[in-house]
Design an enzyme around this catalytic site. Structure first.
Site, PDB file in Angstrom:
ATOM      1  NE  ARG A  96      12.407 -29.495  54.848  1.00  0.00           N
ATOM      2  CZ  ARG A  96      11.273 -30.135  55.073  1.00  0.00           C
ATOM      3  NH1 ARG A  96      11.263 -31.431  55.161  1.00  0.00           N
ATOM      4  NH2 ARG A  96      10.146 -29.475  55.222  1.00  0.00           N
ATOM      5  CG  ASN A 128      10.569 -24.670  57.359  1.00  0.00           C
ATOM      6  OD1 ASN A 128      11.489 -23.873  57.331  1.00  0.00           O
ATOM      7  ND2 ASN A 128      10.733 -25.972  57.545  1.00  0.00           N
ATOM      8  CE  LYS A 150      12.947 -35.991  37.233  1.00  0.00           C
ATOM      9  NZ  LYS A 150      11.818 -36.627  37.842  1.00  0.00           N
TER      10      LYS A 150
HETATM   11  C1  F6R Z   1      10.397 -33.706  40.050  1.00  0.00           C
HETATM   12  C2  F6R Z   1       9.958 -33.741  41.429  1.00  0.00           C
HETATM   13  C3  F6R Z   1       8.741 -32.979  41.802  1.00  0.00           C
HETATM   14  C4  F6R Z   1       7.920 -33.782  42.847  1.00  0.00           C
HETATM   15  C5  F6R Z   1       6.746 -32.932  43.341  1.00  0.00           C
HETATM   16  C6  F6R Z   1       5.874 -33.713  44.306  1.00  0.00           C
HETATM   17  O1  F6R Z   1      11.540 -34.464  39.855  1.00  0.00           O
HETATM   18  O2  F6R Z   1      10.586 -34.348  42.254  1.00  0.00           O
HETATM   19  O3  F6R Z   1       7.974 -32.658  40.699  1.00  0.00           O
HETATM   20  O4  F6R Z   1       7.481 -34.951  42.249  1.00  0.00           O
HETATM   21  O5  F6R Z   1       7.226 -31.793  43.972  1.00  0.00           O
HETATM   22  O6  F6R Z   1       6.605 -34.128  45.419  1.00  0.00           O
HETATM   23  P1  F6R Z   1       6.099 -35.303  46.335  1.00  0.00           P
HETATM   24  O7  F6R Z   1       6.161 -36.560  45.535  1.00  0.00           O
HETATM   25  O8  F6R Z   1       7.055 -35.326  47.492  1.00  0.00           O
HETATM   26  O9  F6R Z   1       4.694 -34.979  46.736  1.00  0.00           O
END
Ligand code: F6R
Length: 606
Positions: A27, A98, A482
């Site tokens: 995180r 946070n 990626k």
């Molecule tokens: C890229 C990646 C980020 C997440 C984005 C949304 O590899 O992991 O672009 O896709 O931060 O995160 P979630 O899916 O947790 O809402």
């Protein structure tokens, strides 16, 4: 963003806090710290960089005390160093935080006027002094209730008080926070993952709520400071999902897990015997829906784009997509006959949550496609479609992307069939093909050697492009994302047919261009666009699928062939080499694959 842990126990807590912080590092990882109370004094130890640095800090061994809070930071206000690291403490209060306090400048001026001296550049430190200021005239409960009312912005907080050596206060607004229950000790955590090695009994705080955690008792309060009762949930636990096993990185493990996670997703939603899709308890009539809006961020947004192509191709629904951070501040035209779908691995992304909240305020139909079913987005949506991937720890999303597009594809087929856009025969044939997908992914995964040989050339490049048309365009965007997040190589995803309208000017001798041209209905068009970049000196890596027909091109740098399936499912397969390309490129560069610089897994700030 950032991770919080708190433990109150009858034994010394600093080692257990450090262990949990290691789990939370995904995180945020630019600094870390712990504070405890011992002998009536708040003591804190903080280090710049990884939790490893904190663990090796000689002061940590002498950090005694049976109550403590810890934090891993992803910097928002103030550079990443040990002074700005959390916890922040005054003589009588210590805080981990946070989120972002938007009125911190005003509060700081007010507190400086009262004689408070600030040590850091953070917004968090105002919370410490604000509570200390109220403690001059109020008890702890009233100090907290008053201070929380004065904070604008978002927070998850863990707070210690010098005079209460058994107490942690947790408070939530806009950033997730959970309480865990153990034998003779209790916990506070920014997510259940941090607590999982200690307990599977959890209570989630809702926005505006706060709690008093003691080792043998937990009390919850609403924002007015009135006591409330909350449920204790029992989480399912599979510890193996949280370990790397034989893999060097979580990302490598998560890429290889994809045949299993896709197979789990299919088993969950597809009646194997009757070739039928079951979406139990869907709360609306599919026939009454005329449009769909898909919303997400980053990789999850790419899943939305992928779904748009499928929904348009296979259903009569009107489909639009949005990046959550844009949607939340626009003047949207909300539609009663629209299903709003929120796609998120973590289910905690602040922008996606805010977009959901906006739809809820406008009384729209909301559905979450999430990995974490205990998340805020899952809990606050009308309906949840879990992707069943298991925990994704690598910061760059891999298996969750395939999991998201799987569920969105299943939804497309179901909607297309119910709305009579797909005949029963086509619907069932597509389901039969889908059932074969895990095996095809398994075979497609076997291309490591070839990819390892390409990456040294790729790693010398200043920039790269990923091109695709139709179903391959969202995957081109995902492949580029990626590569940039893991290898720090500039990578642009582009619709292949759009190159001639500008970006072709970027192509120069030797520039790597990754062309996604599976043999679907766009194949010939994409190959023509590929010739245009080859003619201008690009070094083309072609990703296509196996076929008896020869590839219609010469002068390729390299070709990778995935397994063959119907056009709809090819996006799943062409994603695999792109994940591996980014992985091996970063591996060769020696970068931190599971924790790329400047990023964090769960983006709980806007
Ligand atoms: C890229 C990646 C980020 C997440 C984005 C949304 O590899 O992991 O672009 O896709 O931060 O995160 P979630 O899916 O947790 O809402």
């Amino acid at each position: 963003m950032c991770g919080i842990i708190g433990i109150t126990s009858n034994k010394t807590v600093s080692a257990a806090i450090i262990n949990s912080l290691k789990k939370l590092e995904y995180r945020g990882y630019d600094s870390a710290g712990v504070a405890t109370i011992y002998d009536g004094v708040i003591k804190e130890v903080k280090s710049e960089g990884r939790v490893e640095n904190l663990e090796q800090n000689s002061l940590i061994k002498s950090l005694e005390g049976t109550v403590g809070i810890g934090h891993v930071r992803w910097a928002t206000h103030g550079v990443p160093n040990s002074i700005n690291a959390h916890p922040h403490s005054s003589s009588n209060v210590s805080v981990v935080h946070n989120g972002i306090i938007e009125n911190s400048t005003i509060l700081k001026k007010f507190l400086e006027g009262k004689g408070h001296v600030f040590k850091s550049q953070t917004d968090t430190e105002v919370i410490v002094h604000l509570i200390s200021e109220h403690l001059k005239t109020k008890n702890i409960l009233n100090s907290i209730t008053t201070a929380l009312k004065q904070l604008h912005g978002s927070y998850a907080l863990g707070i210690l008080f010098k005079d209460e050596p058994d107490l942690i206060i947790g408070a939530r607004r806009g950033s997730p926070l959970a309480v865990g229950y153990g034998p003779n000790e209790n916990y506070l955590g920014s997510d259940s993952y941090a607590l999982k090695s200690m307990t599977n009994k959890i209570t989630y705080l809702e926005d505006g709520e706060f709690c008093f955690i003691k080792k043998d008792q937990v009390s919850f309060y609403n924002e007015k400071g009135i006591k409330i009762n909350k449920k204790v949930l029992e989480l399912s636990s599979n510890q193996a999902n949280y370990e790397k096993g034989d893999f060097k990185h979580f990302m490598a493990k998560e890429i290889e897990e994809q045949p299993v996670t896709i197979s789990n997703g299919i088993k969950e939603y597809v009646d194997q015997l009757n070739n039928e899709i079951n979406i139990y308890n869907f709360p609306w009539s599919i026939d009454d829906l005329n449009s769909i809006k898909l919303i997400g961020c980053g990789t999850a947004y790419h899943s939305c784009l992928m779904a748009k192509y499928w929904f348009e191709e296979l259903t009569s629904l009107d489909v639009s997509i949005d990046i959550a951070s844009e949607f939340r501040y626009r003047k949207n035209k909300f539609k009663k006959d629209c299903l709003y779908i929120f796609v998120s691995q973590s289910g905690e992304t602040a922008d996606t949550y805010a977009a959901l909240d906006l739809c809820k305020q406008n009384k729209m139909k909301t559905c979450a496609v999430v990995n974490s079913v205990e998340s805020s987005i899952a809990r606050d949506s009308n309906f949840v479609l879990p992707i069943h991937c298991g925990p994704e720890i690598g910061v760059a999303s891999t298996k969750a992307f395939l999991g998201q597009i799987l569920i969105l594809y299943i939804l497309t087929l179901k909607f297309g069939y119910v709305k009579k856009d797909l005949s029963k025969k086509i619907y069932q044939n597509k389901i039969k093909d889908l059932k074969k997908l895990p095996k095809l992914i398994e075979k497609t995964l076997l291309m490591d050697n070839k990819i390892q040989n390409i990456v040294s050339d790729l790693n010398e490049a200043k920039g790269s492009m990923f091109l695709g048309r139709g179903f391959s365009y969202p995957i081109a965007l995902e492949g580029a994302l990626k590569l940039k997040e893991l290898s720090y190589i500039h990578a642009e995803g582009y619709p292949a047919g759009e190159m001639k309208h500008g970006p072709l000017a970027l192509i120069e001798e030797g520039m790597p261009v990754i062309v996604l041209a599976p043999r679907d209905s766009y194949y010939k068009k994409t190959i023509s666009n590929m010739q245009e970049v080859i003619a201008r000196g690009a070094k083309v890596l072609l990703i296509t699928n196996k076929s008896k027909d020869e590839i219609l091109s010469e002068n390729l740098w390299e070709t990778l062939e995935v397994e063959t399936t119907n056009d709809d499912l090819l996006p799943f397969l062409i994603t695999i080499p792109l994940q591996k390309l980014a992985y091996y490129s970063a591996l060769q560069k020696g970068f931190d694959i599971d924790k790329p610089r400047n990023l964090a897994k769960s983006v709980t700030v806007e």
